[in-house]
Structure formats: structure tokens, C-alpha cells
Write an enzyme that holds these catalytic residues in place. Structure first.
Site, short mmCIF file in Angstrom:
data_model
loop_
_atom_site.label_atom_id
_atom_site.label_comp_id
_atom_site.label_asym_id
_atom_site.label_seq_id
_atom_site.Cartn_x
_atom_site.Cartn_y
_atom_site.Cartn_z
N LYS A 1 -15.93 -28.90 64.40
CA LYS A 1 -14.59 -28.56 63.90
C LYS A 1 -13.56 -28.36 65.02
O LYS A 1 -12.37 -28.59 64.81
CB LYS A 1 -14.65 -27.29 63.03
CG LYS A 1 -15.27 -27.53 61.67
CD LYS A 1 -15.17 -26.29 60.79
CE LYS A 1 -15.78 -26.55 59.44
NZ LYS A 1 -15.61 -25.45 58.50
N ASP B 1 -9.92 -25.06 54.97
CA ASP B 1 -10.76 -23.86 54.78
C ASP B 1 -9.91 -22.64 54.43
O ASP B 1 -10.23 -21.87 53.52
CB ASP B 1 -11.58 -23.56 56.04
CG ASP B 1 -12.77 -24.49 56.20
OD1 ASP B 1 -13.28 -24.98 55.17
OD2 ASP B 1 -13.19 -24.74 57.35
P1 NAP Z 1 -20.44 -18.56 63.14
O1 NAP Z 1 -19.26 -19.21 63.76
O2 NAP Z 1 -21.78 -18.79 63.74
O3 NAP Z 1 -20.16 -16.98 63.07
C1 NAP Z 1 -21.11 -16.10 62.54
C2 NAP Z 1 -20.57 -14.67 62.59
O4 NAP Z 1 -21.54 -13.85 61.94
C3 NAP Z 1 -20.38 -14.15 63.99
O5 NAP Z 1 -19.28 -13.30 64.03
C4 NAP Z 1 -21.69 -13.35 64.21
O6 NAP Z 1 -21.55 -12.28 65.10
C5 NAP Z 1 -21.89 -12.78 62.83
N1 NAP Z 1 -23.28 -12.39 62.63
C6 NAP Z 1 -24.37 -13.19 62.56
N2 NAP Z 1 -25.48 -12.45 62.35
C7 NAP Z 1 -25.08 -11.15 62.29
C8 NAP Z 1 -25.74 -9.91 62.09
N3 NAP Z 1 -27.06 -9.87 61.91
N4 NAP Z 1 -25.00 -8.78 62.09
C9 NAP Z 1 -23.67 -8.82 62.27
N5 NAP Z 1 -22.97 -9.96 62.45
C10 NAP Z 1 -23.67 -11.11 62.47
O7 NAP Z 1 -20.59 -19.01 61.62
P2 NAP Z 1 -19.42 -19.38 60.60
O8 NAP Z 1 -19.20 -20.82 60.60
O9 NAP Z 1 -18.27 -18.46 60.85
O10 NAP Z 1 -20.12 -19.03 59.19
C11 NAP Z 1 -20.36 -17.69 58.79
C12 NAP Z 1 -20.88 -17.68 57.36
O11 NAP Z 1 -19.89 -18.21 56.47
C13 NAP Z 1 -22.12 -18.55 57.15
O12 NAP Z 1 -22.98 -17.90 56.26
C14 NAP Z 1 -21.59 -19.81 56.51
O13 NAP Z 1 -22.54 -20.44 55.68
C15 NAP Z 1 -20.45 -19.25 55.69
N6 NAP Z 1 -19.39 -20.24 55.44
C16 NAP Z 1 -19.04 -20.48 54.15
C17 NAP Z 1 -18.01 -21.36 53.87
C18 NAP Z 1 -17.63 -21.60 52.45
O14 NAP Z 1 -16.90 -22.55 52.18
N7 NAP Z 1 -18.07 -20.77 51.55
C19 NAP Z 1 -17.33 -22.01 54.92
C20 NAP Z 1 -17.72 -21.73 56.23
C21 NAP Z 1 -18.75 -20.85 56.47
P3 NAP Z 1 -21.80 -12.49 66.68
O15 NAP Z 1 -20.53 -13.09 67.19
O16 NAP Z 1 -22.03 -11.10 67.17
O17 NAP Z 1 -22.98 -13.39 66.82
#
Ligand code: NAP
Length: 472
Positions: A69, A105
Site C-alpha cells: 500500500k 479505506d
Molecule cells: P499492522 O500495520 O501490522 O498494525 C497492527 C497494529 O496492531 C500495530 O499497531 C500493532 O502494534 C498492533 N498489535 C498487534 N498485536 C498486538 C497486541 N498483541 N497487543 C497490542 N497491539 C498489538 O496491521 P494493519 O494493516 O493495521 O491491520 C490491523 C488489523 O485490522 C488486522 O486485524 C487487519 O486484518 C484489520 N484490517 C481490517 C480491514 C477491514 O477492511 N476491515 C482493513 C485493514 C485492516 P505494534 O506496533 O506494537 O506491533
């Protein structure tokens, strides 16, 4: 492939579990468009070649997902204002070889809220996580007038601080970044109107986890979980149990796709169809995922079927459950009446109970092929095993057990339209019918709720809490 067909593609790695091909191809079909959508696994080292190939062979539109992205941006010719500000692209339109990047998004998140009549203006939002999804969500919230607190793990607090600083350029509303720890969480949630989980916590296979202890949730909160596998995370189940309004991640997924569809075609997206197809595709792909990873080979079920004697509160509880879970409400008896063009007492008096049971079998067949429903069943649905087998394909079956005395008192004052009873006021007849049907209810139920002394609201909450132990 037909001549002159326009191609849209998804570039990402991985893409196998994406719901976008099903969702977009159904939308193209619905609008009679000669378009096709394909998912292409593109490794980071091949992204540049894939984008050049898009120009070379005239691919009409792209969706861009993890991990491209941000890295796709320098490969494009133009960016719209939103993707420029967010610094990430998820949609590309190819106009005569000029590739323009967009980000749907953020607007997809906003649409998921406004679709449920939620206006973030003036609200206090707490967003957990500071990754890519959080950026789009926080941008959408500040742009629509909410104040935002971003909470991230201490180890990566600088990500959250950087995000808050960047968002400050676009908004006059307060934006803070703070460490995600129990004390801060308690304090921040005291006044929060909207809570968004933008972390992967709660996602399959760690689906029984939530970052928010139940005691910090309040019924007046709006709780949005971006996770969509499972559709009902622990956080959403806890929030719904308290009576809070909940929104699952599939809503954002569908809306970002719908807005991409609009950019590629210039047409209004068929959102209802896209949602339905995404849920069905999720169910199929989710099943594959689950059966690979769970030894018990449980199938993911997205519907709830309520069974029980007349007067057990199935209709009211189903309405409450549908409201809390966002699932579609189906009243089986009402469907039978619509299909037959007359009321159930009329069916019994003109055609007899056997004809009614045949209509019931047809109605169960009709509803049981769809996913994500709350189905309120008639009291005698359990008498035909084929009904239960069909319901169990997609639904967790819940029996509302109510004692005969309570059934009698609930039926008093209700209109007498219970054709299976000769005399609805005859306690012995009611008791006899209950004792005949009870073994069927108990044998077929996945969950039994003893609800004689519970209100409909309490019964719905207990069901949501018990569903946690099932693959939903
Ligand atoms: P990302 O860039 O990898 O970010 C993940 C975030 O979650 C980071 O801030 C990470 O913190 C935090 N995190 C992970 N494990 C954690 C834990 N055990 N405790 C506290 N914080 C934790 O991923 P992303 O793309 O933002 O996606 C995040 C979620 O949104 C995923 O589940 C994804 O499937 C979902 N999503 C959904 C949509 C939709 O259309 N519904 C779209 C995009 C994403 P750290 O920085 O400390 O690692």
C-alpha cells in the site's frame, strides 16, 4: 474471456484468502458490466514489474493490499488528496495509461459508520493500534470531526506519536497518542463514545482474546472491530452483551470495495449484493482455513436459529439478537404466511397440519442456504429432522427452555392463533405438548438457555455470551 472485457486486479501477498474477487465479480455481474476481477499474488520484488504490466496490457483498475500500500506510491503517476495525506493507496484507476492512486479505506470506514446513522462529529474516539489500518481510521475520524486518542504498545509508541503528529496537520480536533496499558485504557475509555480495535488481536486463530476488559465497556459505546475473521470477535461479543452498538470489520471491507467499484465504473455500487457475497465467500474460505487449522474440523457458522415452544420468546429475543449482532432477522412463520398468501390458522383450517409442515420444510430450505441470519423458528420445526439438518448447515441452534407455568402465563392475554392446540388455555394440553416436544428441542440444540425467569434482553445477552464457545 469475452472481447473488450475490462480487467481489474488485486496485487498483494498473500491474496488467497481475499474476498474481493467474489465481491467485485458479483457487483460487475449485477450491473451487467463486461468486467472481470482477478487476485494476483505479487511479491515485493515484482511490484514494479506488475505495475508496468498494468500499463502495458491495459488493466483497468487495481486494488492494492498488504504489503504494497505504501511502496506502490512512487510507481504511480498521480495521487488523490486522501491517499496523499494518508500516505497509502488501496485503489488505482488506469485512464489511458495514467495510473492514479486512491485510498478508499478511510471513506469505507466512514461509510460503515454513517450507514448505521452514526455521525462521528463531536465524539471522542479511542483507536487501538497504530499500523496501516489505524492510519486510515484515525484520518476518517478526525476528518469527520471526532477527537481521537491513539493507543499503542509501549515498545512502538513512536508509531502512534508520529501518526498523531501527522493527523494534526489535517484537523483542529484534539489528537493524542498514549501507551496502551491497563491504567491508560481505563482512563481513556471512561469518556469514549467510539472504540475501534485496529490491531490484529481477536483475529483467528487467537480469536478468544480482547485488549479491552469487559468492565471497561459501556452500553452507550459504539464498538467497531476491524477484524473480520471471525465476524464476531470477543471484543464485539462482550460489547454486544452489555447492549453496546457493534460493527464488524466486514462492513469496512465491503464499503472500501464498493467505493473502489464506483471509481472504476462510475456507477453506484450494489452494496447489498457485495455484502451478501462477501459473507458467503468468507464462510467458504473461513471454513477452509478453520478445517486446516482446527483438528475438530468445525465449520464456521454465521447464523443463529432459535427453537422452543410457543410463548418461549423466540420472536422478541431474535429481534434483540439481530439488533445486537447486525445479522438479518428472519421470522419463519411470517415467511410461511407470505409464501402461502394467508395466515397460519387459515392454512391449518383449510389444508391441515400436514400441508403446513410441508410449507415449513420449504421455508426452512429457503432460509437455510443464506448466511448471517437470526432465524426465529416455529415451535414444531424440530419435528422434521430434515429441517434441523438444513438449519445446522449454517446456524448454531439455540433452545429457549421455559417451564410450562411460565408458558401459560406468557400466553395469557395473547391473541389465540395457536392452531396446534385445541384449547390454548388448557394447562394439561400445553404441558403434554411440551413434554412431547422437549426431547426434540434438547436433542437438536447446540445451546440450551433456561429462560423462564429471564427477560428477553437477558436471554439475548446469555446467548451472545454462550456463542463465544462456538465457531462463529
Ligand atoms: P499492522 O500495520 O501490522 O498494525 C497492527 C497494529 O496492531 C500495530 O499497531 C500493532 O502494534 C498492533 N498489535 C498487534 N498485536 C498486538 C497486541 N498483541 N497487543 C497490542 N497491539 C498489538 O496491521 P494493519 O494493516 O493495521 O491491520 C490491523 C488489523 O485490522 C488486522 O486485524 C487487519 O486484518 C484489520 N484490517 C481490517 C480491514 C477491514 O477492511 N476491515 C482493513 C485493514 C485492516 P505494534 O506496533 O506494537 O506491533
Amino acid at each position: 474471456m469475452k472481447k473488450e472485457m475490462k480487467i481489474c486486479a488485486l496485487f498483494g501477498d498473500p491474496v488467497a484468502q481475499s474476498l474481493s474477487p467474489e465481491m467485485h465479480n458479483a457487483a460487475f455481474k449485477d450491473k451487467g458490466l463486461n468486467y472481470i476481477y482477478v487476485a494476483s499474488r505479487v511479491k515485493p520484488a515484482s511490484l514494479q514489474a506488475a505495475v508496468e504490466g498494468t500499463r502495458a496490457i491495459g488493466i483497468h483498475g487495481l486494488n492494492i493490499t498488504i504489503p504494497h500500500k505504501v511502496s506502490v506510491i512512487p510507481l504511480l503517476d498521480e495521487l488523490d488528496e486522501v491517499s496523499k495525506q494518508i500516505g497509502a493507496v488501496n485503489t488505482v484507476v488506469n485512464s489511458g495509461g495514467i495510473l492514479k492512486g486512491y485510498n478508499t479505506d478511510a471513506a469505507g470506514f466512514t461509510k460503515a459508520l454513517t450507514d448505521k446513522n452514526i455521525d462521528p462529529q463531536g465524539k471522542q474516539a479511542v483507536v487501538l493500534g497504530a499500523g496501516g489500518a489505524s492510519m486510515a481510521v484515525c484520518y476518517a475520524l478526525v476528518k469527520t470531526g471526532a477527537s481521537v486518542i491513539i493507543m499503542n504498545r509501549l515498545a512502538h509508541m513512536k508509531e502512534a506519536s508520529r501518526l498523531a503528529l501527522k493527523l494534526g496537520d489535517f484537523s483542529h480536533n484534539p489528537i493524542q497518542a498514549t501507551a496502551l496499558n491497563p491504567q491508560n485504557l481505563e482512563k481513556c475509555l471512561e469518556t469514549a463514545d467510539i472504540l475501534v480495535n485496529a490491531t490484529s488481536v481477536g483475529m483467528h486463530p487467537a480469536k478468544n482474546q480482547s485488549l479491552v476488559p469487559e468492565k471497561l465497556l459501556r452500553p452507550e459505546m459504539i464498538v467497531f472491530d476491524l477484524v473480520y475473521n471471525p465476524l464476531q470477535t470477543k471484543l464485539l461479543a462482550d460489547a454486544a452483551f452489555l447492549g453496546a452498538q457493534t460493527i464488524n470489520g466486514l462492513e469496512m471491507l465491503v464499503w472500501q470495495g464498493a467505493l473502489a467499484f464506483e471509481l472504476w465504473t462510475g456507477l453506484a455500487p450494489p452494496v447489498g449484493i457485495m455484502r451478501k457475497v462477501a459473507i458467503n465467500a468468507f464462510e467458504e474460505k473461513g471454513t477452509v482455513l478453520t478445517s486446516r487449522k482446527i483438528s475438530g474440523q468445525q465449520k464456521i457458522k454465521t447464523s443463529i436459529a432459535l427453537i422452543g415452544f410457543m410463548g418461549s420468546g423466540k420472536t422478541t429475543v431474535a429481534r434483540i439478537l439481530a439488533g445486537k449482532t447486525g445479522k438479518r432477522l428472519v421470522e419463519l412463520d411470517r415467511l410461511i404466511e407470505i409464501n402461502a398468501g394467508c395466515t397460519i390458522p387459515e392454512i391449518f383450517s383449510s389444508r391441515g397440519e400436514t400441508a403446513f409442515r410441508e410449507l415449513e420444510i420449504e421455508a426452512v430450505k429457503e432460509v437455510s442456504s443464506a448466511a448471517n441470519q437470526v432465524i426465529s423458528c416455529g415451535g414444531g420445526v424440530v419435528l422434521n429432522k430434515i429441517n434441523i439438518d438444513r438449519l445446522k448447515e449454517h446456524a448454531i441452534v439455540v433452545y429457549l427452555e421455559v417451564k410450562p407455568d411460565e408458558i401459560m402465563s406468557r400466553m395469557q392475554g395473547q391473541p389465540v392463533n395457536k392452531p396446534v392446540l385445541r384449547d390454548p388455555g388448557d394447562y394439561d394440553e400445553v404441558k403434554e405438548l411440551i413434554s412431547f416436544r422437549e426431547p426434540f428441542y434438547k436433542a437438536h440444540a447446540d445451546i440450551v438457555i433456561e429462560s423462564s425467569s429471564l427477560t428477553a434482553e437477558e436471554t439475548a445477552r446469555q446467548i451472545i455470551a454462550r456463542l463465544e464457545n462456538h465457531a462463529m
